[in-house]
Design a protein around this motif. Structure first.
Motif, short mmCIF file in Angstrom:
data_model
loop_
_atom_site.label_atom_id
_atom_site.label_comp_id
_atom_site.label_asym_id
_atom_site.label_seq_id
_atom_site.Cartn_x
_atom_site.Cartn_y
_atom_site.Cartn_z
N GLY A 50 -1.87 4.34 -4.04
CA GLY A 50 -0.99 4.06 -5.16
C GLY A 50 0.01 2.97 -4.84
N ASP A 51 0.38 2.21 -5.86
CA ASP A 51 1.38 1.15 -5.73
C ASP A 51 0.99 0.13 -4.65
N ALA A 52 -0.26 -0.31 -4.69
CA ALA A 52 -0.77 -1.24 -3.68
C ALA A 52 -0.28 -2.66 -3.95
N ILE B 137 -4.72 -5.49 -8.89
CA ILE B 137 -3.49 -5.03 -8.25
C ILE B 137 -2.61 -6.25 -7.95
N PRO B 138 -1.31 -6.06 -7.76
CA PRO B 138 -0.40 -7.19 -7.56
C PRO B 138 -0.67 -7.94 -6.24
N VAL C 86 0.57 -1.60 1.47
CA VAL C 86 0.27 -3.01 1.64
C VAL C 86 -1.17 -3.21 2.12
N ILE C 87 -1.90 -4.07 1.41
CA ILE C 87 -3.24 -4.47 1.83
C ILE C 87 -3.11 -5.85 2.46
N LEU C 88 -3.17 -5.91 3.77
CA LEU C 88 -2.99 -7.15 4.53
C LEU C 88 -4.33 -7.86 4.65
N ALA D 147 7.27 -1.10 4.47
CA ALA D 147 6.03 -0.75 3.78
C ALA D 147 5.70 0.71 4.07
N LYS D 148 5.20 1.40 3.06
CA LYS D 148 4.85 2.82 3.24
C LYS D 148 3.73 2.96 4.25
N GLU D 149 2.70 2.14 4.13
CA GLU D 149 1.62 2.06 5.10
C GLU D 149 0.90 0.73 4.90
N VAL D 150 0.15 0.34 5.91
CA VAL D 150 -0.56 -0.93 5.88
C VAL D 150 -2.04 -0.68 6.14
N CYS D 151 -2.89 -1.31 5.34
CA CYS D 151 -4.32 -1.36 5.60
C CYS D 151 -4.72 -2.84 5.72
N VAL D 152 -5.74 -3.12 6.49
CA VAL D 152 -6.16 -4.51 6.67
C VAL D 152 -7.58 -4.71 6.13
N VAL D 153 -7.79 -5.86 5.52
CA VAL D 153 -9.11 -6.23 5.00
C VAL D 153 -9.37 -7.68 5.40
N THR D 154 -10.49 -7.92 6.05
CA THR D 154 -10.86 -9.28 6.44
C THR D 154 -12.24 -9.63 5.86
#
Length: 244
Positions: A122-124, A157-158, A204-206, A229-236
């Protein structure tokens, strides 16, 4: 047929759609031909939950962690990638990064969006890994920002292109050992003085183009967490595998 439709048809006759990898004819813009699609190493099957690299596993229900992510603690909650950094995937990444092939960002971001869906909370907020101003001036664009912009649009998403900044240019990390990469990039990124506040309390989607050692993403993720940030996930787009 409308005037717009006729115009688009005329454009396709003059500029027919081309494969973004080899330049061969394809049916629609921003796609791969059948041969390049078959040669592109899309990730699938059991993957490391922190970086997306393929791992051996008998039970998909268990947490899957590759050797690298066991050795170097990741400050992010989860991670994924769309491709293995080899063959056609490597060619696409290098063309986007160094060949001014900004058109590659659109299909690549669609593949990344598919990889990112299981990580969404939520709220990404999508945040790209930034370039130092000197490198941005030379390249004229940030490939991570292009990928993040299109990915955010596909996921609805924003997107905040400048939530993070890189105040100091550290030079290339090519040829450095993994430990040297981590030492060189320690503290390399900071939250933007104003727009960094957008990350507070959010998922946060980094985004970056390639993960090698994870040193760049580690430093960037730590900056996101310093911005609360509440939590961070990474996508490459691609993940370097040891046997690639």
């Amino acid at each position: 047929m409308t005037k717009i439709g006729k115009f688009q048809t005329a454009l396709q006759w003059v500029f027919p759609p081309r494969c973004v990898a080899c330049g061969g004819l394809v049916e629609s813009d921003f796609g791969l031909c059948g041969f390049c699609w078959a040669q592109t190493p899309f990730l699938g099957g059991p993957q490391c939950d922190f970086c997306g690299v393929p791992v051996l596993a008998e039970n998909y229900d268990d947490t899957l962690i590759c050797d690298d992510c066991q050795l170097y603690e990741r400050p992010w909650h989860a991670g994924s990638a769309a491709l293995v950094y080899e063959g056609v995937a490597r060619k696409l990444v290098l063309a986007l990064k160094h060949g001014d092939r900004q058109d590659i960002a659109r299909p690549a971001a669609r593949w990344m969006a598919a990889a990112a869906k299981p990580l969404l909370g939520g709220d990404a907020l999508v945040v790209p890994v930034p370039l130092h101003w000197s490198r941005l001036l030379k390249r004229r664009y940030n490939q991570a920002a292009l990928l993040g912009q299109h990915m955010a649009r596909y996921l609805d998403i924003p997107f905040c292109p400048d939530a993070l900044v890189r105040p100091k240019g550290g030079g290339s990390t090519e040829g450095l050992s993994t430990q040297e990469r981590f030492e060189k990039l320690d503290g390399a990124f900071e939250p933007h003085r104003k727009r960094g506040a957008r990350m507070a309390g959010r998922h946060v989607i980094l985004v970056d183009d390639v993960m090698t050692s994870g040193a760049t993403l580690t430093s960037a993720a730590q900056a996101c967490l310093r911005a609360d940030a509440k939590e961070v996930c990474v996508v490459t787009l691609a993940r370097v595998a040891k046997d690639a």
